[in-house]
Scaffold this active site. Structure first.
Site, short mmCIF file in Angstrom:
data_model
loop_
_atom_site.label_atom_id
_atom_site.label_comp_id
_atom_site.label_asym_id
_atom_site.label_seq_id
_atom_site.Cartn_x
_atom_site.Cartn_y
_atom_site.Cartn_z
N GLY A 194 -40.63 21.23 -1.30
CA GLY A 194 -39.37 21.97 -1.37
C GLY A 194 -39.47 23.48 -1.55
N ASP A 254 -34.24 19.66 -11.86
CA ASP A 254 -33.13 18.72 -12.03
C ASP A 254 -33.24 18.15 -13.45
OD1 ASP A 254 -31.02 17.04 -11.40
OD2 ASP A 254 -32.24 15.62 -10.31
P1 IMP Z 1 -36.90 16.65 -11.62
O1 IMP Z 1 -38.26 16.10 -11.86
O2 IMP Z 1 -35.81 15.68 -12.00
O3 IMP Z 1 -36.66 18.02 -12.22
O4 IMP Z 1 -36.74 16.74 -10.05
C1 IMP Z 1 -37.19 17.79 -9.35
C2 IMP Z 1 -37.32 17.44 -7.89
O5 IMP Z 1 -36.26 16.58 -7.43
C3 IMP Z 1 -37.19 18.71 -7.06
O6 IMP Z 1 -38.43 19.32 -6.89
C4 IMP Z 1 -36.59 18.18 -5.78
O7 IMP Z 1 -37.62 17.76 -4.92
C5 IMP Z 1 -35.76 16.99 -6.18
N1 IMP Z 1 -34.31 17.34 -6.31
C6 IMP Z 1 -33.59 17.40 -7.44
N2 IMP Z 1 -32.30 17.73 -7.20
C7 IMP Z 1 -32.22 17.91 -5.86
C8 IMP Z 1 -31.13 18.30 -4.98
O8 IMP Z 1 -29.98 18.56 -5.37
N3 IMP Z 1 -31.45 18.37 -3.66
C9 IMP Z 1 -32.69 18.11 -3.16
N4 IMP Z 1 -33.72 17.77 -3.94
C10 IMP Z 1 -33.50 17.66 -5.28
MG MG Z 2 -39.70 20.04 -5.38
#
Ligand code: IMP
Ligand code: MG
Length: 177
Positions: free
Chosen positions: A48, A106
């Site tokens: 991403g 996220d």
């Molecule tokens: P975390 O481990 O929950 O912080 O998730 C992080 C990863 O989830 C990011 O690097 C993204 O790849 C994916 N992600 C979280 N929210 C979104 C979104 O709204 N759109 C697309 N990818 C997301």
């Molecule tokens: Mg990511």
């Protein structure tokens, strides 16, 4: 800007190309000042973050390195039940100043499980820079040091962010309608 369709879902324009670029330029200026003479390593988390990294890094004017890694998670036997391995972490981070680049935070789960591994390589400092910070969704104790945008807990795509692998290739960011 008009709506876009990615697979079965419709997304509406949310953050313009210009707004994104303004924030990235501001962040680059700040990092150029704060990391002057420190030769930091920008640690970009794929997939991403590739566009964010490219646009930021081309505006970094101080001596700096960039390294791209992929985080792969699998169920392990640790107490957390999650093990995150970094694929491609070939830079010697020992004694170095690290700036992690993420497209979006996220829940913070991914970084929460990865940070101990990075710390075990004894960098001199670790800071986290993100394009998008979904503050309300944060469920792990992660400190975001630099965020271009704080956004509500809504699903977004574009500018590197995907929905099921698609929708990354836009200059703007869109949110789920
Ligand atoms: P975390 O481990 O929950 O912080 O998730 C992080 C990863 O989830 C990011 O690097 C993204 O790849 C994916 N992600 C979280 N929210 C979104 C979104 O709204 N759109 C697309 N990818 C997301
Ligand atoms: Mg990511």
């Amino acid at each position: 800007m008009s709506n876009i369709k990615v697979l079965d879902k419709e997304f509406e324009p949310y953050i313009s190309e210009q707004e994104i670029q303004i924030k990235i330029t501001e962040l680059a200026k700040q990092l150029n000042q704060e990391y002057a003479g420190k030769k930091p390593i920008f640690l970009s988390i794929l997939n991403g973050s590739f566009l964010f990294t490219a646009d930021l890094f081309r505006q970094i004017t101080i001596e700096a390195e960039v390294c791209f890694i992929k985080l792969a998670s699998y169920k392990g036997t640790t107490s957390s039940g999650n093990v995150i391995t970094a694929i491609g972490l070939d830079a010697n981070v020992s004694g170095r100043d690290i700036i992690i680049l993420e497209d979006i935070i996220d829940t913070g789960k991914t970084l929460h499980h990865f940070l101990p591994q990075l710390e075990s390589n004894q960098p001199s400092s670790i800071k986290i820079a993100v394009l998008l910070n979904k503050k309300e969704a944060l469920a792990y104790p992660i400190k975001v040091d630099y965020a271009c945008f704080d956004i509500p807990n809504k699903f977004v795509v574009g500018y590197g962010l995907d929905y099921d692998g698609l929708g990354r290739n836009t200059k703007e960011i869109y949110q789920l309608k």
